[in-house]
Design a protein around this motif. Structure first.
Motif, PDB file in Angstrom:
ATOM      1  N   GLY A  40       0.766  -1.236   0.000  1.00 59.32           N
ATOM      2  CA  GLY A  40       0.000   0.000   0.000  1.00 59.32           C
ATOM      3  C   GLY A  40       0.795   1.283   0.000  1.00 59.32           C
ATOM      4  N   TYR A  41       2.075   1.208  -0.306  1.00 57.17           N
ATOM      5  CA  TYR A  41       2.911   2.403  -0.367  1.00 57.17           C
ATOM      6  C   TYR A  41       3.119   2.827  -1.808  1.00 57.17           C
ATOM      7  N   LYS A  42       3.593   4.051  -2.003  1.00 58.69           N
ATOM      8  CA  LYS A  42       3.993   4.496  -3.334  1.00 58.69           C
ATOM      9  C   LYS A  42       5.201   3.664  -3.744  1.00 58.69           C
ATOM     10  N   PRO A  43       5.415   3.460  -5.038  1.00 58.34           N
ATOM     11  CA  PRO A  43       6.463   2.542  -5.519  1.00 58.34           C
ATOM     12  C   PRO A  43       7.880   2.751  -4.972  1.00 58.34           C
ATOM     13  N   SER A  44       8.273   3.961  -4.694  1.00 54.42           N
ATOM     14  CA  SER A  44       9.671   4.179  -4.294  1.00 54.42           C
ATOM     15  C   SER A  44       9.864   4.349  -2.790  1.00 54.42           C
ATOM     16  N   VAL A  45       8.842   4.125  -1.999  1.00 54.67           N
ATOM     17  CA  VAL A  45       8.912   4.418  -0.571  1.00 54.67           C
ATOM     18  C   VAL A  45       9.846   3.502   0.217  1.00 54.67           C
ATOM     19  N   LEU A  46       9.793   2.199   0.013  1.00 52.12           N
ATOM     20  CA  LEU A  46      10.574   1.281   0.847  1.00 52.12           C
ATOM     21  C   LEU A  46      12.082   1.410   0.656  1.00 52.12           C
ATOM     22  N   LYS A  47      12.512   2.042  -0.413  1.00 55.02           N
ATOM     23  CA  LYS A  47      13.959   2.208  -0.604  1.00 55.02           C
ATOM     24  C   LYS A  47      14.577   3.055   0.507  1.00 55.02           C
ATOM     25  N   HIS A  48      13.761   3.866   1.173  1.00 55.43           N
ATOM     26  CA  HIS A  48      14.270   4.701   2.255  1.00 55.43           C
ATOM     27  C   HIS A  48      14.757   3.873   3.439  1.00 55.43           C
ATOM     28  N   ALA A  49      14.227   2.673   3.588  1.00 53.34           N
ATOM     29  CA  ALA A  49      14.668   1.803   4.684  1.00 53.34           C
ATOM     30  C   ALA A  49      16.097   1.311   4.487  1.00 53.34           C
ATOM     31  N   LEU A  50      16.611   1.405   3.273  1.00 50.72           N
ATOM     32  CA  LEU A  50      17.996   0.985   3.029  1.00 50.72           C
ATOM     33  C   LEU A  50      18.985   1.989   3.608  1.00 50.72           C
ATOM     34  N   ALA A  51      18.560   3.245   3.748  1.00 51.47           N
ATOM     35  CA  ALA A  51      19.464   4.284   4.230  1.00 51.47           C
ATOM     36  C   ALA A  51      19.164   4.763   5.645  1.00 51.47           C
ATOM     37  N   SER A  52      17.911   4.652   6.063  1.00 54.67           N
ATOM     38  CA  SER A  52      17.504   5.163   7.372  1.00 54.67           C
ATOM     39  C   SER A  52      16.665   4.140   8.116  1.00 54.67           C
ATOM     40  N   PRO A  53      16.758   4.129   9.433  1.00 55.52           N
ATOM     41  CA  PRO A  53      15.939   3.202  10.210  1.00 55.52           C
ATOM     42  C   PRO A  53      14.437   3.432   9.997  1.00 55.52           C
ATOM     43  N   TRP A  54      13.727   2.356   9.749  1.00 55.59           N
ATOM     44  CA  TRP A  54      12.279   2.374   9.610  1.00 55.59           C
ATOM     45  C   TRP A  54      11.820   0.957   9.916  1.00 55.59           C
ATOM     46  N   PRO A  55      11.541   0.649  11.183  1.00 57.01           N
ATOM     47  CA  PRO A  55      11.248  -0.719  11.610  1.00 57.01           C
ATOM     48  C   PRO A  55      10.176  -1.450  10.800  1.00 57.01           C
ATOM     49  N   LYS A  56       9.082  -0.790  10.473  1.00 57.06           N
ATOM     50  CA  LYS A  56       8.024  -1.474   9.727  1.00 57.06           C
ATOM     51  C   LYS A  56       8.530  -1.913   8.352  1.00 57.06           C
ATOM     52  N   ALA A  57       9.209  -1.025   7.655  1.00 60.25           N
ATOM     53  CA  ALA A  57       9.738  -1.356   6.329  1.00 60.25           C
ATOM     54  C   ALA A  57      10.830  -2.419   6.434  1.00 60.25           C
TER      55      ALA A  57
END
Length: 77
Positions: A40-57
């Motif tokens: 349910g996210y925009k296509p490029s959203v989860l890539k942010h978890a590669l650089a910054s902490p985001w537990p859900k992702a």
């Protein structure tokens, strides 16, 4: 995948390289883009978890490749 296993075991305190994570997702038949849209996210959203902490992702990515988030990003846990 064998190279990823060797890296994890020899360097338990080092986070996986972004390229290893992307390769593991592709080997599992998915991608960050597909995983984002499927959850349910925009296509490029989860890539942010590669650089910054985001537990859900991090959990979504880890589940997709059959790992636990703390094994992929030990520095964050």
């Amino acid at each position: 995948m064998r190279r990823i296993e060797q890296t994890k075991k020899t360097s338990p305190e080092v986070d996986w390289h972004k390229a290893y994570i992307v390769a593991a997702l592709h080997a599992a038949g998915t991608s960050l883009r597909k995983l984002s849209v499927a959850n349910g996210y925009k296509p490029s959203v989860l890539k942010h978890a590669l650089a910054s902490p985001w537990p859900k992702a991090e959990r979504l990515i880890a589940e997709a490749i059959g790992e636990k988030p703390h094994e992929i990003w030990p520095s964050r846990y």
